[in-house]
Design a protein around this motif. Sequence first.
Motif, PDB file in Angstrom:
ATOM      1  N   ASP A 206       0.829  -1.201   0.000  1.00  0.00           N
ATOM      2  CA  ASP A 206       0.000   0.000   0.000  1.00  0.00           C
ATOM      3  C   ASP A 206       0.867   1.255   0.000  1.00  0.00           C
ATOM      4  O   ASP A 206       0.592   2.221  -0.721  1.00  0.00           O
ATOM      5  CB  ASP A 206      -0.923  -0.019   1.217  1.00  0.00           C
ATOM      6  N   ARG A 207       1.928   1.239   0.782  1.00  0.00           N
ATOM      7  CA  ARG A 207       2.813   2.411   0.819  1.00  0.00           C
ATOM      8  C   ARG A 207       3.477   2.642  -0.538  1.00  0.00           C
ATOM      9  O   ARG A 207       3.517   3.769  -1.040  1.00  0.00           O
ATOM     10  CB  ARG A 207       3.883   2.219   1.897  1.00  0.00           C
ATOM     11  N   VAL A 208       3.995   1.571  -1.124  1.00  0.00           N
ATOM     12  CA  VAL A 208       4.721   1.711  -2.392  1.00  0.00           C
ATOM     13  C   VAL A 208       3.776   2.102  -3.515  1.00  0.00           C
ATOM     14  O   VAL A 208       4.085   2.968  -4.351  1.00  0.00           O
ATOM     15  CB  VAL A 208       5.466   0.403  -2.714  1.00  0.00           C
ATOM     16  N   SER A 209       2.596   1.489  -3.568  1.00  0.00           N
ATOM     17  CA  SER A 209       1.682   1.731  -4.690  1.00  0.00           C
ATOM     18  C   SER A 209       1.129   3.143  -4.707  1.00  0.00           C
ATOM     19  O   SER A 209       0.690   3.626  -5.748  1.00  0.00           O
ATOM     20  CB  SER A 209       0.525   0.726  -4.654  1.00  0.00           C
ATOM     21  N   LYS A 210       1.162   3.831  -3.557  1.00  0.00           N
ATOM     22  CA  LYS A 210       0.640   5.191  -3.491  1.00  0.00           C
ATOM     23  C   LYS A 210       1.728   6.248  -3.700  1.00  0.00           C
ATOM     24  O   LYS A 210       1.441   7.447  -3.615  1.00  0.00           O
ATOM     25  CB  LYS A 210      -0.072   5.420  -2.164  1.00  0.00           C
ATOM     26  N   THR A 211       2.956   5.843  -3.978  1.00  0.00           N
ATOM     27  CA  THR A 211       3.985   6.819  -4.318  1.00  0.00           C
ATOM     28  C   THR A 211       3.751   7.308  -5.739  1.00  0.00           C
ATOM     29  O   THR A 211       3.069   6.646  -6.536  1.00  0.00           O
ATOM     30  CB  THR A 211       5.386   6.204  -4.197  1.00  0.00           C
TER      31      THR A 211
ATOM     32  N   THR B  92       0.452  -3.020  12.824  1.00  0.00           N
ATOM     33  CA  THR B  92       1.104  -3.321  11.551  1.00  0.00           C
ATOM     34  C   THR B  92       1.900  -2.128  11.042  1.00  0.00           C
ATOM     35  O   THR B  92       3.013  -2.274  10.523  1.00  0.00           O
ATOM     36  CB  THR B  92       0.061  -3.750  10.505  1.00  0.00           C
ATOM     37  N   ILE B  93       1.354  -0.933  11.204  1.00  0.00           N
ATOM     38  CA  ILE B  93       2.080   0.274  10.789  1.00  0.00           C
ATOM     39  C   ILE B  93       3.401   0.372  11.548  1.00  0.00           C
ATOM     40  O   ILE B  93       4.470   0.618  10.962  1.00  0.00           O
ATOM     41  CB  ILE B  93       1.223   1.531  11.017  1.00  0.00           C
ATOM     42  N   ASP B  94       3.346   0.176  12.865  1.00  0.00           N
ATOM     43  CA  ASP B  94       4.565   0.259  13.672  1.00  0.00           C
ATOM     44  C   ASP B  94       5.558  -0.832  13.286  1.00  0.00           C
ATOM     45  O   ASP B  94       6.778  -0.590  13.239  1.00  0.00           O
ATOM     46  CB  ASP B  94       4.216   0.146  15.156  1.00  0.00           C
ATOM     47  N   LEU B  95       5.054  -2.041  13.003  1.00  0.00           N
ATOM     48  CA  LEU B  95       5.936  -3.134  12.611  1.00  0.00           C
ATOM     49  C   LEU B  95       6.676  -2.797  11.320  1.00  0.00           C
ATOM     50  O   LEU B  95       7.905  -2.957  11.222  1.00  0.00           O
ATOM     51  CB  LEU B  95       5.122  -4.424  12.422  1.00  0.00           C
ATOM     52  N   VAL B  96       5.939  -2.330  10.325  1.00  0.00           N
ATOM     53  CA  VAL B  96       6.559  -2.013   9.039  1.00  0.00           C
ATOM     54  C   VAL B  96       7.516  -0.830   9.183  1.00  0.00           C
ATOM     55  O   VAL B  96       8.606  -0.820   8.579  1.00  0.00           O
ATOM     56  CB  VAL B  96       5.471  -1.753   7.971  1.00  0.00           C
ATOM     57  N   ASP B  97       7.160   0.166   9.980  1.00  0.00           N
ATOM     58  CA  ASP B  97       8.090   1.269  10.237  1.00  0.00           C
ATOM     59  C   ASP B  97       9.411   0.743  10.805  1.00  0.00           C
ATOM     60  O   ASP B  97      10.505   1.143  10.372  1.00  0.00           O
ATOM     61  CB  ASP B  97       7.473   2.259  11.231  1.00  0.00           C
ATOM     62  N   SER B  98       9.319  -0.156  11.773  1.00  0.00           N
ATOM     63  CA  SER B  98      10.518  -0.634  12.464  1.00  0.00           C
ATOM     64  C   SER B  98      11.380  -1.513  11.568  1.00  0.00           C
ATOM     65  O   SER B  98      12.590  -1.616  11.767  1.00  0.00           O
ATOM     66  CB  SER B  98      10.123  -1.407  13.728  1.00  0.00           C
ATOM     67  N   ARG B  99      10.774  -2.141  10.553  1.00  0.00           N
ATOM     68  CA  ARG B  99      11.508  -3.075   9.701  1.00  0.00           C
ATOM     69  C   ARG B  99      11.839  -2.480   8.329  1.00  0.00           C
ATOM     70  O   ARG B  99      12.373  -3.182   7.471  1.00  0.00           O
ATOM     71  CB  ARG B  99      10.681  -4.350   9.505  1.00  0.00           C
ATOM     72  N   TRP B 100      11.526  -1.225   8.109  1.00  0.00           N
ATOM     73  CA  TRP B 100      11.617  -0.649   6.771  1.00  0.00           C
ATOM     74  C   TRP B 100      13.004  -0.817   6.158  1.00  0.00           C
ATOM     75  O   TRP B 100      13.152  -1.159   4.983  1.00  0.00           O
ATOM     76  CB  TRP B 100      11.210   0.819   6.784  1.00  0.00           C
ATOM     77  N   SER B 101      14.024  -0.588   6.945  1.00  0.00           N
ATOM     78  CA  SER B 101      15.386  -0.693   6.396  1.00  0.00           C
ATOM     79  C   SER B 101      15.702  -2.115   5.956  1.00  0.00           C
ATOM     80  O   SER B 101      16.554  -2.317   5.077  1.00  0.00           O
ATOM     81  CB  SER B 101      16.413  -0.227   7.436  1.00  0.00           C
TER      82      SER B 101
ATOM     83  N   GLY C 133      14.806  -3.022   1.978  1.00  0.00           N
ATOM     84  CA  GLY C 133      15.581  -2.553   0.834  1.00  0.00           C
ATOM     85  C   GLY C 133      14.812  -1.656  -0.104  1.00  0.00           C
ATOM     86  O   GLY C 133      15.047  -1.656  -1.315  1.00  0.00           O
ATOM     87  N   LEU C 134      13.901  -0.845   0.450  1.00  0.00           N
ATOM     88  CA  LEU C 134      13.045   0.017  -0.364  1.00  0.00           C
ATOM     89  C   LEU C 134      13.433   1.488  -0.282  1.00  0.00           C
ATOM     90  O   LEU C 134      12.665   2.355  -0.718  1.00  0.00           O
ATOM     91  CB  LEU C 134      11.582  -0.158   0.067  1.00  0.00           C
ATOM     92  N   GLY C 135      14.615   1.786   0.242  1.00  0.00           N
ATOM     93  CA  GLY C 135      15.064   3.178   0.290  1.00  0.00           C
ATOM     94  C   GLY C 135      14.490   3.902   1.488  1.00  0.00           C
ATOM     95  O   GLY C 135      14.189   3.312   2.531  1.00  0.00           O
ATOM     96  N   ASP C 136      14.328   5.218   1.331  1.00  0.00           N
ATOM     97  CA  ASP C 136      13.841   6.059   2.423  1.00  0.00           C
ATOM     98  C   ASP C 136      12.454   5.620   2.856  1.00  0.00           C
ATOM     99  O   ASP C 136      11.636   5.156   2.045  1.00  0.00           O
ATOM    100  CB  ASP C 136      13.800   7.523   1.987  1.00  0.00           C
ATOM    101  N   LEU C 137      12.172   5.808   4.130  1.00  0.00           N
ATOM    102  CA  LEU C 137      10.876   5.415   4.696  1.00  0.00           C
ATOM    103  C   LEU C 137       9.731   6.109   3.962  1.00  0.00           C
ATOM    104  O   LEU C 137       9.750   7.322   3.756  1.00  0.00           O
ATOM    105  CB  LEU C 137      10.827   5.779   6.184  1.00  0.00           C
ATOM    106  N   ILE C 138       8.743   5.316   3.562  1.00  0.00           N
ATOM    107  CA  ILE C 138       7.489   5.840   3.015  1.00  0.00           C
ATOM    108  C   ILE C 138       6.463   5.778   4.133  1.00  0.00           C
ATOM    109  O   ILE C 138       6.198   4.712   4.690  1.00  0.00           O
ATOM    110  CB  ILE C 138       7.020   5.007   1.804  1.00  0.00           C
ATOM    111  N   GLU C 139       5.898   6.917   4.480  1.00  0.00           N
ATOM    112  CA  GLU C 139       4.922   6.960   5.561  1.00  0.00           C
ATOM    113  C   GLU C 139       3.670   6.172   5.181  1.00  0.00           C
ATOM    114  O   GLU C 139       3.286   6.098   4.020  1.00  0.00           O
ATOM    115  CB  GLU C 139       4.542   8.409   5.885  1.00  0.00           C
TER     116      GLU C 139
END
Length: 616
Positions: A36-41, A581-590, A593-599
Amino acid sequence: MYRSLNDYIARLESEGELVRIKTRVSPVEEIAEITDRVSKTPGGGRALLFENTGTEFPVLTNLFGSVRRMALALGVERLDELSERIEGLLKEALSPRNSITDKLRALPLLADVSRWFPHTTSGRGACQQVVQTGAEASLAALPILKCWPADGGRFVTLPMVNTLDPETGARNVGMYRMQVLDDHTTGMHWHIHKTGARHYDAYKRLGQRMPVSVALGGDPTYTYAATAPMPDNMDEYLLAGFLRRRAVKLVKCITNDIYVPADCDFVIEGYVDPTEEKVVEGPFGDHTGFYSLEDRYPRFHVTAVTHRRDAVYPATVVGVPPQEDAYIAQATERIFLAPIRLALQPEVRDLTMPEAGTAHNIAVVSIDSRYAGQAVKVAQALWGAGQMMFNKYMFIVPPGTDVRDPDALAALVRRIDPVRDLVRSEGILDVLDHATATPGFGGKMAIDATAVDPAAPVVEVPQLPEGFRTDLLEKWGLAVVFAAPDAAFDTPAGVKYLAVFDPQASELTPAELLWLAAANTDPRRDIYMNGSTLVIDARSKRPAAGGQGESGTTPEQPAAVPPAFANPSRFPNVVTASEETIDLVDSRWSDYGLGDLIESPSRRYGRLLLCEGAQW
């Protein structure tokens, strides 16, 4: 074209359109939140290949999620090539042929067409390299996604559901979501308007079990064809053959007599028993941006699961737009424009379905208009044609108008006469439309702007008191006010259009407000004149609270509201990820391998939640 889904993946990777995520991720909500984060960029981001899912199979998402990927999937450099190719084919096929020479010239065309027809092959296909039947045929082996916290379970979201008409033998390939009920059964979510449901009714009349086979993956043209609004009894694999310029090879399933593409990745074989009681299915975070709520649908029984040795599981994530289904809709516009002109409305010049309309809610159509009422004729004809019958709002504009240019459309909107130019009707709506009190049926509205001069003078916009949002006033003539669902509101003098939203929507962008307005309104109940102002009441509707006449916000409506003008009996929540789930994905974002954090987009849309769970 592509020999397999892995072949398409290799092409995406060579084009810089794919990211491989090697860290282990969960199919339960985590994959959906990342997607969802990637598709909305901007531009739709890249396709995502999750290589470690806790099963033996990787998961591919966002495979159609950009203009470039949609073109690559269909074998063209740009989507307009599809319109040009189909228009050229139709002109050639239907041109008069009076002489023997002209008829002989048509032979190569016939040869090309014959090569597109699907054909069957003997033996087994690549999709049957691994075969599991009986108790071994377990859905637990597949990385089937659960996308949103209030979903009723895990859902197969890109299934090509193959069924046969028991009376004619004609095949249908539709895309109907499938909720996993246990390791060996799913729901089969075909709406009453769909061909799969018609086949089901035919088997029910005959008292026979209905064979069903579900294919996944393979050449992406197969998946696209299953979504396409093909005429009933026209083979979707013929469309796929046309798009890929090569026939689809089909093989017989192991436990029933249905044929499926030999090179797809998975096949789930089984049956539906029409004598069996339907099962509760849902809720499901749907492409409308809201949950579709519980209802009863047939139960599908699994008899076999077969797959390629190198199978990749394809999935899509749907929710608040934009998502990848918006790019699928763009391809559909280009593919079906020429047939609409030829078979239905020759005056149609162009058509688009903006992403804010989530496929059906909004259409913009340009036409050649030569006589009074022609736009009304076009609207009524399109509302009776295939899946266009689900359209709710249609804006009909002159032929020189760029239907994708907001400035050109705004120039017309500022100058229409709401009393003269609005065309009201009733008709079929998508079963997923949550605003109507009469499920699957509701109001429709067309705006006839074909006689509007975009250069004509406009009335100056008024100065509005505090409390009104005015950023859309100068361009569109639209004022916005935010009021609770049961609260009265003022209509300021001199405003052409007034849209009313819940207070929680106050920070949404104009595109998001358009999405919300189209989703939350039934034109019969929620769009009305108050003096010289056209009011659009896009607030959430309190279930069983009666219509607007009860609340006093539309004084010309009576207090005793007929069913068509009442509020729906259930009103769904917007689709958002859970805080966990939002917090989990935030914590694992690095790790991804998707670059800078997408909110997370869900942080924005979480403000719209009416309550816990799927419905108010």
